[in-house]
Write a protein that holds these residues in place. Structure first.
Motif, PDB file in Angstrom:
ATOM      1  N   ARG A   2      -5.215  14.218  -1.754  1.00  0.00           N
ATOM      2  CA  ARG A   2      -4.727  13.667  -3.008  1.00  0.00           C
ATOM      3  C   ARG A   2      -5.869  12.923  -3.688  1.00  0.00           C
ATOM      4  NH1 ARG A   2       0.869  11.683  -3.871  1.00  0.00           N
ATOM      5  NH2 ARG A   2       1.041  12.772  -1.930  1.00  0.00           N
ATOM      6  N   THR A   4      -6.751  10.228  -6.726  1.00  0.00           N
ATOM      7  CA  THR A   4      -6.185   9.244  -7.641  1.00  0.00           C
ATOM      8  C   THR A   4      -7.205   8.965  -8.720  1.00  0.00           C
ATOM      9  OG1 THR A   4      -4.992   8.244  -5.819  1.00  0.00           O
ATOM     10  CG2 THR A   4      -5.179   6.952  -7.838  1.00  0.00           C
ATOM     11  N   ASP A   6      -8.335   6.884 -12.002  1.00  0.00           N
ATOM     12  CA  ASP A   6      -8.095   5.620 -12.682  1.00  0.00           C
ATOM     13  C   ASP A   6      -8.327   5.854 -14.172  1.00  0.00           C
ATOM     14  OD1 ASP A   6      -7.780   2.983 -13.410  1.00  0.00           O
ATOM     15  OD2 ASP A   6      -9.798   2.418 -12.790  1.00  0.00           O
ATOM     16  N   TYR A  95      -2.502  -0.161   2.786  1.00  0.00           N
ATOM     17  CA  TYR A  95      -2.820   0.882   1.811  1.00  0.00           C
ATOM     18  C   TYR A  95      -4.334   0.952   1.624  1.00  0.00           C
ATOM     19  CZ  TYR A  95       2.123   0.414   0.757  1.00  0.00           C
ATOM     20  OH  TYR A  95       3.488   0.361   0.855  1.00  0.00           O
ATOM     21  N   LYS A  98     -10.004   3.308  -2.299  1.00  0.00           N
ATOM     22  CA  LYS A  98     -11.109   4.261  -2.423  1.00  0.00           C
ATOM     23  C   LYS A  98     -11.810   4.047  -3.756  1.00  0.00           C
ATOM     24  CE  LYS A  98      -9.775   6.846   1.139  1.00  0.00           C
ATOM     25  NZ  LYS A  98     -10.396   6.986   2.367  1.00  0.00           N
ATOM     26  N   ASN A 103      -4.733   2.887  -3.338  1.00  0.00           N
ATOM     27  CA  ASN A 103      -3.827   4.032  -3.220  1.00  0.00           C
ATOM     28  C   ASN A 103      -2.520   3.496  -2.641  1.00  0.00           C
ATOM     29  OD1 ASN A 103      -2.396   6.295  -2.537  1.00  0.00           O
ATOM     30  ND2 ASN A 103      -4.058   7.311  -1.464  1.00  0.00           N
ATOM     31  N   VAL A 105       0.390   4.948  -2.420  1.00  0.00           N
ATOM     32  CA  VAL A 105       1.323   6.014  -2.050  1.00  0.00           C
ATOM     33  C   VAL A 105       1.731   5.783  -0.596  1.00  0.00           C
ATOM     34  CG1 VAL A 105       1.615   8.513  -1.762  1.00  0.00           C
ATOM     35  CG2 VAL A 105       0.233   7.619  -3.654  1.00  0.00           C
ATOM     36  N   ASP A 108       0.347   7.848   2.293  1.00  0.00           N
ATOM     37  CA  ASP A 108      -1.079   7.731   2.589  1.00  0.00           C
ATOM     38  C   ASP A 108      -1.422   6.422   3.296  1.00  0.00           C
ATOM     39  OD1 ASP A 108      -1.382  10.160   1.342  1.00  0.00           O
ATOM     40  OD2 ASP A 108      -2.080   9.313  -0.557  1.00  0.00           O
TER      41      ASP A 108
END
Length: 120
Positions: A2, A4, A6, A95, A98, A103, A105, A108
């Motif tokens: 996944r 992400t 920004d 969490y 990165k 992240n 989610v 994750d």
């Protein structure tokens, strides 16, 4: 895997997409590890492998802790600088962060065992 992105100003990106008349490839947004681009009126996201580089190119902005909460418990998060994670102590979930982007989610996140209290 996944990715992400920004994207702080999504409305201008959408506006650019609507105005897109060219069939050329046009880059809309780029950050370390990912590029968002339009090609032939379709939106694509490409990723580059950064697995050999474990360091974050951007630091987490701790001011975000004022507005972020755990998506599961709705409780405040704590920044663990040593592990580069946002920790929800109440439910034992951490969490990952990165490139300065948290992240949040749940799938994750990693779980950890909360320390037990000993009555004396």
């Amino acid at each position: 895997m996944r990715i992400t992105l920004d994207v702080s100003n999504i409305s201008s990106l959408v506006k650019n997409l609507r105005l897109q008349q060219s069939t050329k490839t046009q880059c809309l947004f780029q950050q370390p590890g990912a590029t968002l681009f339009v090609q032939k009126h379709k939106l694509f996201c490409s990723q580059t492998d950064q697995s050999s580089d474990n360091t974050n190119s951007q630091q987490f902005d701790e001011r975000l802790l004022e507005v972020l909460v755990c998506p599961l418990s709705k409780q405040p998060l704590r920044y663990d600088k040593a592990n580069n994670e946002l920790v929800s102590e109440s439910i034992g979930v951490a969490y990952p962060i990165k490139n300065g982007i948290p992240n949040l989610v749940p799938q994750d996140a990693r779980t950890f065992e909360k320390p037990t209290e000993i009555d004396t």
